[in-house]
Each structure stands twice: as C-alpha cells, then as structure tokens.
Design a protein around this motif. Structure first.
Motif, PDB file in Angstrom:
ATOM      1  N   GLY A 298       0.865  -1.042  -0.022  1.00 43.85           N
ATOM      2  CA  GLY A 298       0.018  -0.063  -0.080  1.00 43.85           C
ATOM      3  C   GLY A 298       0.797   1.019  -0.039  1.00 43.85           C
ATOM      4  O   GLY A 298       1.770   1.402  -1.025  1.00 43.85           O
ATOM      5  N   GLU A 299       0.736   2.073   1.132  1.00 44.28           N
ATOM      6  CA  GLU A 299       1.380   3.390   1.029  1.00 44.28           C
ATOM      7  C   GLU A 299       2.646   3.268   1.983  1.00 44.28           C
ATOM      8  O   GLU A 299       3.273   4.073   1.935  1.00 44.28           O
ATOM      9  CB  GLU A 299       0.375   4.488   1.703  1.00 44.28           C
ATOM     10  N   GLU A 300       2.703   2.025   2.445  1.00 46.80           N
ATOM     11  CA  GLU A 300       3.865   1.854   3.365  1.00 46.80           C
ATOM     12  C   GLU A 300       5.441   1.292   2.678  1.00 46.80           C
ATOM     13  O   GLU A 300       5.325   0.489   1.768  1.00 46.80           O
ATOM     14  CB  GLU A 300       3.488   0.786   4.480  1.00 46.80           C
ATOM     15  N   ARG A 301       6.528   2.008   3.305  1.00 45.47           N
ATOM     16  CA  ARG A 301       7.705   1.372   2.868  1.00 45.47           C
ATOM     17  C   ARG A 301       8.420   1.237   4.332  1.00 45.47           C
ATOM     18  O   ARG A 301       8.527   2.048   5.099  1.00 45.47           O
ATOM     19  CB  ARG A 301       8.464   2.287   2.019  1.00 45.47           C
ATOM     20  N   LEU A 302       8.525  -0.238   4.740  1.00 47.04           N
ATOM     21  CA  LEU A 302       9.104  -0.398   5.956  1.00 47.04           C
ATOM     22  C   LEU A 302      10.396  -1.179   5.893  1.00 47.04           C
ATOM     23  O   LEU A 302      10.807  -1.766   5.339  1.00 47.04           O
ATOM     24  CB  LEU A 302       8.069  -1.490   6.793  1.00 47.04           C
ATOM     25  N   ASP A 303      11.298  -0.639   6.862  1.00 45.78           N
ATOM     26  CA  ASP A 303      12.705  -1.163   7.253  1.00 45.78           C
ATOM     27  C   ASP A 303      12.530  -1.933   8.250  1.00 45.78           C
ATOM     28  O   ASP A 303      12.668  -1.333   9.511  1.00 45.78           O
ATOM     29  CB  ASP A 303      13.744   0.240   7.167  1.00 45.78           C
ATOM     30  N   PRO A 304      12.991  -3.162   8.280  1.00 45.19           N
ATOM     31  CA  PRO A 304      13.168  -3.931   9.429  1.00 45.19           C
ATOM     32  C   PRO A 304      13.952  -3.517  10.540  1.00 45.19           C
ATOM     33  O   PRO A 304      14.046  -4.044  11.608  1.00 45.19           O
ATOM     34  CB  PRO A 304      13.390  -5.429   8.848  1.00 45.19           C
ATOM     35  N   ALA A 305      14.918  -2.753  10.040  1.00 50.78           N
ATOM     36  CA  ALA A 305      15.929  -2.460  11.188  1.00 50.78           C
ATOM     37  C   ALA A 305      15.586  -0.989  11.960  1.00 50.78           C
ATOM     38  O   ALA A 305      16.108  -1.020  12.936  1.00 50.78           O
ATOM     39  CB  ALA A 305      17.160  -1.949  10.377  1.00 50.78           C
ATOM     40  N   VAL A 306      14.597  -0.776  11.755  1.00 51.38           N
ATOM     41  CA  VAL A 306      13.706   0.574  12.397  1.00 51.38           C
ATOM     42  C   VAL A 306      12.874  -0.185  13.407  1.00 51.38           C
ATOM     43  O   VAL A 306      12.028  -0.949  12.822  1.00 51.38           O
ATOM     44  CB  VAL A 306      13.015   1.598  11.421  1.00 51.38           C
ATOM     45  N   LYS A 307      12.899   0.354  14.639  1.00 56.52           N
ATOM     46  CA  LYS A 307      11.895  -0.373  15.539  1.00 56.52           C
ATOM     47  C   LYS A 307      10.950  -0.269  15.234  1.00 56.52           C
ATOM     48  O   LYS A 307       9.809  -1.422  15.388  1.00 56.52           O
ATOM     49  CB  LYS A 307      12.539   0.314  17.133  1.00 56.52           C
ATOM     50  N   LYS A 308      10.078   1.020  15.048  1.00 52.53           N
ATOM     51  CA  LYS A 308       8.860   1.043  14.833  1.00 52.53           C
ATOM     52  C   LYS A 308       8.249   0.280  13.705  1.00 52.53           C
ATOM     53  O   LYS A 308       7.254  -0.348  13.706  1.00 52.53           O
ATOM     54  CB  LYS A 308       8.583   2.621  14.473  1.00 52.53           C
ATOM     55  N   ASP A 309       9.167   0.296  12.389  1.00 53.29           N
ATOM     56  CA  ASP A 309       8.722  -0.501  11.332  1.00 53.29           C
ATOM     57  C   ASP A 309       8.792  -1.889  11.541  1.00 53.29           C
ATOM     58  O   ASP A 309       7.906  -2.625  11.238  1.00 53.29           O
ATOM     59  CB  ASP A 309       9.769  -0.267  10.273  1.00 53.29           C
ATOM     60  N   ALA A 310       9.682  -2.493  12.647  1.00 51.19           N
ATOM     61  CA  ALA A 310       9.648  -3.652  12.774  1.00 51.19           C
ATOM     62  C   ALA A 310       8.311  -4.126  13.655  1.00 51.19           C
ATOM     63  O   ALA A 310       7.864  -5.367  13.225  1.00 51.19           O
ATOM     64  CB  ALA A 310      11.115  -4.208  13.773  1.00 51.19           C
TER      65      ALA A 310
END
Length: 243
Positions: free
Chosen positions: A79-91
């Motif tokens: 969708g509109e999200e691009r997430l980085d597993p290394a970022v705590k909030k994104d994880a």
C-alpha cells in the motif's frame, strides 16, 4: 481538557513487496548466511529451494524481519507503506503484516494456555483483534486446517495431542490467525510423508494468502494446482537461479 490523539492505523495491504538491495547477513561466528543480494519479491507464491546450508532460512529471516541485514538494506512495502526491519517502529508493524512459519514449531506461549483455541485467542488479543471477531476467525481457521476436533485439546499436552501433520497445520494456522498480508514459511511440510505433505500443502495454498516458502520438495513446486509463480534456487549463500 486535552484529547488523546491515536494515530489512525493504516489499512492492511492485500500483499507485500520484499526488496533486498545488496542485503546480506553474516552470523556472529563469521558464518555467511546470505551474501549481498539484489532481489524483489512481489508474486503470490514463491518457492525457495536449495541444499541444507545454502542460505534459504537466512533469506526467509531477512524477508520476515526475524534477522537484520548487516550488509545492504531490506524494504517491505505494501500500500502506502515502505518499512525497514532495522527500524524499531517499522519492525513492530512488520510483525503485524508478516506471519512466520518455522516448520511445525508452535509458539511457546501456546503451552501456557488452557487449550489450543484459547492459545490462538490470546495471540489475537495481542494483535488487538476484537473479541467478537476472534471467535469467528478461530472457527474458520480451524475448519480450514482440519483442527476443529483438537481445538479444545489442552495446550500443555500439545506434543501428545497432535500428530506431526496436525502440528504443521497448527503452526500455519497460528501464523495466519492475525490475518497477515503475507506469510513466510520455512519448510512447512518438512518431515511429512507424501499423503500428509499433500494435505498440508493444499490447506496452505488454498487459503488465498501470499506465501514465500522454503522447501526440499521439488514435486510440490511443479504441481499446477499449487500455482507456484516463481522459484529461487540458492547455492553457496547466493541466488543461483531465478525463474
């Protein structure tokens, strides 16, 4: 009087796109799990095959966020999200979008519950699923994965209550219980005979969910009814074939 602002939760995407940009992982002992790799995965059914030690589990760990890349970057988009597993909030968000299946391994928390159904219900509470929805979801899942007859089995007696096939089915159902956008499954039929393997695979691939999975079962990836879109062959910690 002030008002508590609650950020609106983004809608759950129908599927995800996993991108590795020169991403790799080397373990603490110096062992290379996956060499720096460029790859994008967005198909509905993706199989990962290769010999033991080729890097399959490391690749899946990078995709589901359980391993962090110590070279390059991993991005999980939907969708509109691009997430980085290394970022705590994104994880944390990734944990809500990607279901993890580790062979027939059942979450340790299941052994503390009154029964299997309650164990899944408790897991759904953590994902903030309303009680009214939990019962219906559990009923549908257990019916689909042929677990209704063991739903009241004591979770503390899982090892004796479930045969190997049912353990595999429960591990998949647990990963799907919170309705993730995709599941990443490491050998979801490992150790099963041909009949049980077929039943587990049919239940998994008929659930209409994006699945990236590792397997040694080359017959599974050739069967037209499973509609495998793409096969990645790993060798010596790198992608040797993609097609």
């Amino acid at each position: 009087m002030g008002f508590l602002f609650r950020p609106k939760e983004l809608p759950r995407p129908a599927s995800l796109t996993f991108t590795l940009d020169q991403a790799g992982h080397t373990y603490d002992d110096g062992h290379v799990g996956l060499a720096p790799t460029d790859i994008t995965i967005s198909e509905l059914r993706v199989a990962v095959i290769g010999l033991n030690g080729a890097g399959k589990s490391t690749l899946l760990g990078l995709l589901d966020g359980s391993l962090k890349a110590n070279a390059g970057t991993v991005t999980i988009a939907g969708g509109e999200e691009r997430l980085d597993p290394a970022v705590k909030k994104d994880a944390k968000r990734i944990d809500n979008l990607v279901g993890k299946v580790r062979r027939e391994e059942i979450p340790n928390s299941f052994y503390q519950a009154a029964n299997i159904s309650e164990a899944v219900s408790e897991a759904l509470k953590k994902h903030k699923v309303p009680e009214s929805e939990r019962h219906a979801r559990i009923g549908n899942l257990f019916a689909h994965f042929d677990l209704a007859q063991v739903s009241k089995a004591k979770a503390s007696e899982l090892d004796s209550a479930l045969d190997s096939e049912k353990r595999h089915l429960l591990a998949i159902a647990a990963a799907l219980s919170f309705s993730p956008a995709a599941i990443v499954a490491d050998e979801p039929t490992k150790g099963l005979d041909e009949v049980s393997s077929t039943r587990v695979a049919k239940a998994l691939f008929s659930y209409d969910k994006q699945v990236v999975f590792a397997t040694h079962d080359t017959d599974m990836i050739r069967r037209p009814e499973y509609a495998i879109d793409r096969v990645l062959v790993l060798d010596e910690h790198a992608v040797a074939f993609d097609g």
